[in-house]
Design an enzyme around this catalytic site. Structure first.
Site, PDB file in Angstrom:
ATOM      1  N   ASP A 187       9.850  24.733 -12.942  1.00 35.89           N
ATOM      2  CA  ASP A 187      11.104  24.307 -12.342  1.00 35.89           C
ATOM      3  C   ASP A 187      11.690  23.069 -13.023  1.00 35.89           C
ATOM      4  O   ASP A 187      11.036  22.411 -13.838  1.00 35.89           O
ATOM      5  CB  ASP A 187      10.918  24.059 -10.836  1.00 35.89           C
ATOM      6  CG  ASP A 187       9.589  23.386 -10.493  1.00 35.89           C
ATOM      7  OD1 ASP A 187       9.003  22.746 -11.382  1.00 35.89           O
ATOM      8  OD2 ASP A 187       9.159  23.518  -9.340  1.00 35.89           O
TER       9      ASP A 187
ATOM     10  N   ASN B 182       5.172  21.986   2.621  1.00 33.18           N
ATOM     11  CA  ASN B 182       5.697  23.074   3.462  1.00 33.18           C
ATOM     12  C   ASN B 182       5.294  24.455   2.933  1.00 33.18           C
ATOM     13  O   ASN B 182       5.833  25.463   3.367  1.00 33.18           O
ATOM     14  CB  ASN B 182       7.222  22.971   3.570  1.00 33.18           C
ATOM     15  CG  ASN B 182       7.903  23.057   2.207  1.00 33.18           C
ATOM     16  OD1 ASN B 182       7.246  23.291   1.202  1.00 33.18           O
ATOM     17  ND2 ASN B 182       9.210  22.874   2.187  1.00 33.18           N
TER      18      ASN B 182
ATOM     19  N   HIS C  37       5.586  25.407  -0.252  1.00 28.68           N
ATOM     20  CA  HIS C  37       6.347  25.903  -1.409  1.00 28.68           C
ATOM     21  C   HIS C  37       5.471  25.958  -2.666  1.00 28.68           C
ATOM     22  O   HIS C  37       4.513  25.211  -2.811  1.00 28.68           O
ATOM     23  CB  HIS C  37       7.651  25.123  -1.639  1.00 28.68           C
ATOM     24  CG  HIS C  37       7.507  23.734  -2.175  1.00 28.68           C
ATOM     25  ND1 HIS C  37       8.332  22.694  -1.803  1.00 28.68           N
ATOM     26  CD2 HIS C  37       6.659  23.199  -3.083  1.00 28.68           C
ATOM     27  CE1 HIS C  37       8.001  21.607  -2.455  1.00 28.68           C
ATOM     28  NE2 HIS C  37       6.985  21.889  -3.242  1.00 28.68           N
TER      29      HIS C  37
ATOM     30  N   GLU D 108      11.194  27.413  -1.600  1.00 25.71           N
ATOM     31  CA  GLU D 108      11.054  26.797  -0.280  1.00 25.71           C
ATOM     32  C   GLU D 108      10.912  27.881   0.785  1.00 25.71           C
ATOM     33  O   GLU D 108      11.278  29.042   0.551  1.00 25.71           O
ATOM     34  CB  GLU D 108      12.301  25.949   0.012  1.00 25.71           C
ATOM     35  CG  GLU D 108      12.557  24.826  -0.985  1.00 25.71           C
ATOM     36  CD  GLU D 108      11.634  23.616  -0.785  1.00 25.71           C
ATOM     37  OE1 GLU D 108      10.522  23.761  -0.235  1.00 25.71           O
ATOM     38  OE2 GLU D 108      12.041  22.523  -1.207  1.00 25.71           O
TER      39      GLU D 108
HETATM   40  C1  F6R Z   1       6.268  21.077  -9.400  1.00 25.01           C
HETATM   41  C2  F6R Z   1       6.323  22.084  -8.372  1.00 25.01           C
HETATM   42  C3  F6R Z   1       6.027  21.791  -6.940  1.00 25.01           C
HETATM   43  C4  F6R Z   1       4.792  20.910  -6.737  1.00 25.01           C
HETATM   44  C5  F6R Z   1       4.567  20.643  -5.253  1.00 25.01           C
HETATM   45  C6  F6R Z   1       3.393  19.737  -5.008  1.00 25.01           C
HETATM   46  O1  F6R Z   1       6.589  21.635 -10.658  1.00 25.01           O
HETATM   47  O2  F6R Z   1       6.642  23.182  -8.693  1.00 25.01           O
HETATM   48  O3  F6R Z   1       5.851  23.017  -6.264  1.00 25.01           O
HETATM   49  O4  F6R Z   1       3.678  21.547  -7.285  1.00 25.01           O
HETATM   50  O5  F6R Z   1       5.714  20.055  -4.703  1.00 25.01           O
HETATM   51  O6  F6R Z   1       3.696  18.465  -5.510  1.00 25.01           O
HETATM   52  P1  F6R Z   1       2.605  17.324  -5.596  1.00 25.01           P
HETATM   53  O7  F6R Z   1       1.608  17.756  -6.579  1.00 25.01           O
HETATM   54  O8  F6R Z   1       3.363  16.101  -6.042  1.00 25.01           O
HETATM   55  O9  F6R Z   1       2.028  17.168  -4.221  1.00 25.01           O
END
Ligand code: F6R
Length: 241
Positions: free
Chosen positions: A67, A136, A138, A143
C-alpha cells in the site's frame, strides 16, 4: 494455518526474517510482497544484517508493497516508499527498478489501481507476502467493510487507522485519509503468506482472525481460507488463544 508462538518481538523478527531469507535463497528472483508499519521493522533489520554478512543476495529479487498513502510524494518522510527505502532497500542490493509501490501522487485513481494490478500480474504474482495486522483486523489497508475487495483500490482509511497513524504526523490535517492498497484477492493469490503480530493490544483481534467467522468485517479472517499461511506471533498477541 501454521502458528508459531514466540517469546517476544525480537524472536518474531528473527523467525520471520529466516523464512524470508529461505525464500530468497531458494528462489533468488522471487517476488516478495512487503508491508510497512512498526511490526516489520525488526524483520528488515535482520534482513539487512543477513545481507551485510554476505548470507543474502537481493540482486534478482523483485518486490511489491501492499500500500501507499494517497497524496504523499515519494520523498515525503511519511510515505511508504520513503519507509521502504530508509528501512530496507537503501541498505541491501535490491535494484531500484525491481521494487514497486503504488504511486501516491497518481492523478487518476482508477488508472493507478489498474497499473498496479498489472505490475503484480506482469511479475507473475507474489511468492511470499508479508503482512502486519491492523488493530481492526485490516491487512494492507483493506479496512472492515461489507465485502472483500478484489484488486488494488483506493480506500478511505478508518478513523481508528487514522488515529493509530497520528503518532507519525504533526497535526490531524497532515494525516492522509486515503490510501491505495492491494485488494484481498491479490493478497490471497500470493503463494505463501507470512503474518506477523506482536503485543497484547492485538490479542483480541488475532483471536478473531484465527478462530472467528470469516467476514469482511475482520478482513484478515479470510486468511483462514489460504492454503499456506504462517503466523508468527509473540506470547502477548497469542494470550487469548
Ligand atoms: C502496512 C500495512 C498495514 C499494517 C498494519 C499494522 O503496509 O499494510 O496493514 O501492517 O496497520 O501496522 P503496525 O505494524 O504499525 O501495527
Amino acid at each position: 494455518m501454521r502458528i508459531y508462538k514466540v517469546k517476544d518481538y525480537k524472536e518474531m523478527s528473527r523467525k520471520a526474517a529466516n523464512i524470508i531469507a529461505a525464500q530468497v535463497i531458494l528462489k533468488p528472483d522471487c517476488v516478495l510482497g512487503l508491508a510497512t508499519g512498526s511490526t516489520p521493522e525488526g524483520i528488515y533489520e535482520e534482513l539487512i544484517e543477513g545481507y551485510q554478512k554476505g548470507d543474502l543476495d537481493f540482486s534478482a529479487v523483485r518486490s511489491v508493497n501492499l500500500d501507499e498513502y494517497k497524496g504523499l510524494a515519494p520523498d515525503n518522510n511519511q510515505s511508504y516508499r520513503y519507509y521502504m527505502r530508509t528501512k530496507l532497500f537503501d541498505h541491501i542490493n535490491i535494484k531500484a527498478e525491481n521494487y514497486y509501490l503504488p504511486d501516491g501522487m497518481a492523478k487518476d485513481d482508477q488508472e493507478e489501481c489498474t497499473r498496479y494490478d498489472n505490475v503484480i500480474r506482469t511479475l507473475n504474482g507474489v511468492d511470499l507476502q508479508l503482512l502486519g495486522l491492523g488493530l481492526n483486523g485490516h491487512v494492507g489497508f483493506n479496512e472492515p467493510a461489507d465485502h472483500f475487495a478484489k484488486g488494488t483500490h483506493l480506500v478511505k482509511l478508518a478513523e481508528s487507522t487514522i488515529e493509530a497513524n497520528s503518532r507519525f504526523f504533526e497535526s490531524y490535517d497532515d494525516i492522509p485519509k486515503y490510501a491505495y492498497t492491494m485488494g484481498i484477492l491479490s493478497i490471497m493469490k500470493a503463494r505463501k503468506i507470512l503474518l506477523v503480530v506482536n503485543g497484547a493490544k492485538k490479542a483480541q483481534i488475532l483471536k478473531e482472525v484465527i478462530q472467528g467467522p470469516i467476514t469482511p468485517r475482520v478482513p484478515a479472517s479470510v486468511l483462514q481460507l489460504h492454503r499456506d499461511v504462517t503466523i508468527i506471533a509473540d506470547e502477548e498477541a497469542l494470550s487469548l488463544l
